[in-house]
Design a protein around this motif. Structure first.
Motif, PDB file in Angstrom:
ATOM      1  N   ASN A 122       0.804  -1.227   0.000  1.00  0.00           N
ATOM      2  CA  ASN A 122       0.000   0.000   0.000  1.00  0.00           C
ATOM      3  C   ASN A 122       0.839   1.281   0.000  1.00  0.00           C
ATOM      4  O   ASN A 122       0.338   2.358  -0.266  1.00  0.00           O
ATOM      5  CB  ASN A 122      -1.051   0.000   1.128  1.00  0.00           C
ATOM      6  N   TRP A 125       0.733   3.223  -3.420  1.00  0.00           N
ATOM      7  CA  TRP A 125      -0.267   4.247  -3.769  1.00  0.00           C
ATOM      8  C   TRP A 125      -0.396   5.334  -2.703  1.00  0.00           C
ATOM      9  O   TRP A 125      -0.672   6.459  -3.010  1.00  0.00           O
ATOM     10  CB  TRP A 125      -1.630   3.626  -4.089  1.00  0.00           C
ATOM     11  N   ARG A 128       1.751   8.644  -2.990  1.00  0.00           N
ATOM     12  CA  ARG A 128       1.410   9.681  -3.969  1.00  0.00           C
ATOM     13  C   ARG A 128       0.608  10.830  -3.371  1.00  0.00           C
ATOM     14  O   ARG A 128       0.488  11.887  -3.962  1.00  0.00           O
ATOM     15  CB  ARG A 128       0.612   9.061  -5.123  1.00  0.00           C
ATOM     16  N   ASP A 137      -9.579  14.013  -0.364  1.00  0.00           N
ATOM     17  CA  ASP A 137     -10.075  12.876  -1.139  1.00  0.00           C
ATOM     18  C   ASP A 137     -10.647  11.760  -0.273  1.00  0.00           C
ATOM     19  O   ASP A 137     -11.571  11.066  -0.675  1.00  0.00           O
ATOM     20  CB  ASP A 137      -8.952  12.299  -2.018  1.00  0.00           C
ATOM     21  N   TYR A 176      -8.995   3.276   2.533  1.00  0.00           N
ATOM     22  CA  TYR A 176      -8.607   3.696   1.188  1.00  0.00           C
ATOM     23  C   TYR A 176      -7.957   2.547   0.416  1.00  0.00           C
ATOM     24  O   TYR A 176      -8.169   2.407  -0.789  1.00  0.00           O
ATOM     25  CB  TYR A 176      -7.662   4.907   1.230  1.00  0.00           C
ATOM     26  N   ASP A 177      -7.188   1.723   1.126  1.00  0.00           N
ATOM     27  CA  ASP A 177      -6.591   0.545   0.482  1.00  0.00           C
ATOM     28  C   ASP A 177      -7.669  -0.296  -0.195  1.00  0.00           C
ATOM     29  O   ASP A 177      -7.519  -0.728  -1.341  1.00  0.00           O
ATOM     30  CB  ASP A 177      -5.888  -0.349   1.520  1.00  0.00           C
ATOM     31  N   HIS A 180      -8.921   1.390  -3.235  1.00  0.00           N
ATOM     32  CA  HIS A 180      -7.918   1.319  -4.293  1.00  0.00           C
ATOM     33  C   HIS A 180      -7.895  -0.073  -4.926  1.00  0.00           C
ATOM     34  O   HIS A 180      -7.808  -0.216  -6.146  1.00  0.00           O
ATOM     35  CB  HIS A 180      -6.538   1.658  -3.713  1.00  0.00           C
ATOM     36  N   LEU A 181      -7.978  -1.100  -4.099  1.00  0.00           N
ATOM     37  CA  LEU A 181      -7.928  -2.460  -4.635  1.00  0.00           C
ATOM     38  C   LEU A 181      -9.230  -2.823  -5.350  1.00  0.00           C
ATOM     39  O   LEU A 181      -9.245  -3.674  -6.235  1.00  0.00           O
ATOM     40  CB  LEU A 181      -7.633  -3.464  -3.516  1.00  0.00           C
ATOM     41  N   ASP A 183     -10.785  -0.561  -7.152  1.00  0.00           N
ATOM     42  CA  ASP A 183     -10.592   0.113  -8.445  1.00  0.00           C
ATOM     43  C   ASP A 183      -9.600  -0.620  -9.336  1.00  0.00           C
ATOM     44  O   ASP A 183      -9.808  -0.750 -10.533  1.00  0.00           O
ATOM     45  CB  ASP A 183     -10.090   1.545  -8.217  1.00  0.00           C
ATOM     46  N   THR A 184      -8.497  -1.077  -8.749  1.00  0.00           N
ATOM     47  CA  THR A 184      -7.425  -1.619  -9.582  1.00  0.00           C
ATOM     48  C   THR A 184      -7.491  -3.128  -9.769  1.00  0.00           C
ATOM     49  O   THR A 184      -7.070  -3.648 -10.795  1.00  0.00           O
ATOM     50  CB  THR A 184      -6.047  -1.283  -8.984  1.00  0.00           C
ATOM     51  N   ARG A 211     -18.390   4.720  -4.747  1.00  0.00           N
ATOM     52  CA  ARG A 211     -18.588   3.970  -5.993  1.00  0.00           C
ATOM     53  C   ARG A 211     -20.003   3.408  -6.111  1.00  0.00           C
ATOM     54  O   ARG A 211     -20.344   2.808  -7.121  1.00  0.00           O
ATOM     55  CB  ARG A 211     -17.591   2.803  -6.067  1.00  0.00           C
TER      56      ARG A 211
END
Length: 422
Positions: A122, A125, A128, A137, A176-177, A180-181, A183-184, A211
């Motif tokens: 993690n 990402w 960033r 965010d 958030y992890d 993110h996972l 999404d990706t 989402r």
RNA sequence: GGUGGGGUUCCGGAGCGGUCAAACGGGGCAGACUGUAAAUCUGUUGGCUAAGCCUUCCUAGGUUCGAAUCCUAGCCCCACCA
């Protein structure tokens, strides 16, 4: 058709789920993730429960993502902890990550043709984000009321230790992890121990909000032994998956010594042994508990899973020798492997050969004084190369020097000391 | 600040001039039993060149043929009173 959820349930790897709808989701290949904390350079057997959870998913044809917490490890998860932990340096975390990646690669199939497991970090990402960006965010979508309500926060606030803002924010990162996972990697399921509930639901909430998708959390019980102690500690030390921290022998022995009351449960949770075989062992235990069939199977399965057939072989040979079996026929190199975690001292030949055993044992550090060695001999608890010696005046003869290179001293049933001739 | 009580071998705790390397309990270490479990039972528990010797009872001095035990000083604890 039975799904992975059914499997987890029947094996005792199921405690709670955010929604029963997860049953429908896993009827088709899904993606699931679990996180691993880099607080040490090797995972412990306690983490193995999580690994088993992932492995069951992978076996059922799902995509599995193992997350190592390069970022979260820098903060420290407050869940299940009464005190704030000392912060690890970035270098420590980096080192630990390496060990943990290695551990994980042994249990998750990274090359599976249909559903190869993935290991992600993690930090990749999280790094960033600037602080302000993260607040806008991610932080914007969290209510402090909900955060305070988490068990991990409440427990700390009720005590007199409080918690730092950094640890308080931990749940945001883990949430958030998950996003993110999703999404990706398309992850809609996160699994973890029951102490992870708060962190996991933080993620499912975030995904729903941002989402409009239902994500699921699934927890399994924290494994405890029948006396209520957290599983996986041996004499205060954790049982690690890395042989450098817990040798093959120690690992094997830990499971061989499992209490009757725990062993069946452990077999279900920690191995893939089919349920009917476990039931058969449970029955066999009733009539012949002294055979310890279940314990042997548990130790064997786990040692092989974690350390391979070679590790199991060494653990077994070591067990034989360390429980008083003969040393004859074993070569020095074998013995060195067998006695890998036995303390050893180096002595010159002239310090050993022909000398009184009492002196040698004392100088080597088996006992604190010569008197203690003599007492031990009188009690019948002194052994050279696994042969009892009671004669106080005995000296080290050439037969005792294995290949002229070592002598194995032992006090009592289990305390060994290797004297290596240099 | 005052008055009492005390500091003993790993821990707790007896001993209060020789018979004290120091009772007893816990813990430790071994042995037996046993399923590498639990419980139980037994032995042992300062060091050594070992029927003897040496170093130990908060520290430093002293009394005595002889001190863990008595005296003096110091350090530290605890209790009660102010």
């Amino acid at each position: 058709m039975a799904t992975v959820i059914d499997t987890l349930q029947e094996r005792g790897l199921f405690e709670a789920v955010t929604s029963p709808d997860i049953g429908r989701l896993v009827e088709n290949p899904a993606a699931v993730y679990a996180g691993f904390d880099p607080s040490a350079s090797s995972l412990q057997i306690g983490n193995y429960v999580t690994i088993m959870g992932l492995a069951h998913f992978q076996r059922a044809g799902h995509k599995v993502v193992a997350l190592v917490g390069g970022a979260t490890g820098l903060i420290g998860d407050p869940s299940g902890k009464t005190n704030e932990r000392p912060m690890l340096s970035a270098e420590e975390v980096e080192q630990n990550l390496e060990g943990i990646r290695e551990n994980l690669s042994r249990f998750l199939d990274l090359n599976d043709k249909q559903a190869p497991a993935v290991i992600v970090n993690n930090h990749d990402w999280m790094k960033r984000f600037t602080f302000v960006e993260f607040l806008r965010d991610v932080g914007k979508h969290f209510r402090v009321g909900a955060m305070l309500a988490k068990e991990s926060v409440r427990a700390r606030m009720e005590g007199d230790r409080g918690m730092s803002y950094a640890e308080f924010s931990y749940q945001l990162i883990q949430a958030y992890d998950f996003l993110h996972l999703y999404d990706t990697e398309g992850c809609r399921i996160q699994i973890g121990g029951s102490d992870q509930w708060g962190n996991i639901t933080a993620g499912t909430d975030l995904i729903r909000k941002l989402r409009g998708v239902e994500a699921y959390g699934l927890t399994f019980p924290i494994l405890c032994d029948s006396t209520g102690r957290k599983f996986g500690k041996s004499e205060g030390n954790a049982v690690y998956l890395d042989r450098r921290r817990t040798s093959y022998y120690q690992f094997y022995q830990y499971f061989l010594r499992t209490a009757d009351a725990d062993v069946i449960r452990y077999l279900r949770v920690l191995t893939f042994v089919p349920m009917d075989e476990i039931a058969a062992m449970e029955e066999a235990m009733q009539s012949a508990p002294e055979e310890r069939i279940a314990q042997k199977r548990l130790a064997e399965e786990l040692t092989r899973a974690v350390h391979g057939t070679e590790g199991l072989t060494i653990a077994r040979r070591a067990s034989e020798v360390l429980f008083g079996g003969t040393l004859s026929g074993l070569r020095v190199d074998d013995l060195l492997e067998i006695f890998a975690d036995v303390p050893s001292v180096e002595k010159r030949l002239d310090e050993v050969r022909g000398r009184p055993l009492v002196d040698v044992a004392c100088a080597a550090g088996l006992c604190r004084s010569k008197g203690e060695v003599r007492r031990l001999m009188a009690d019948g608890g002194f052994y050279v190369n696994n042969q009892r010696v009671t004669e106080h005046s005995a000296t080290v003869n050439d037969d005792m020097l294995i290949e002229g290179r070592m002598v194995v001293l032992r006090s009592g049933r289990r305390h060994f000391l290797l004297v290596r001739i240099v």
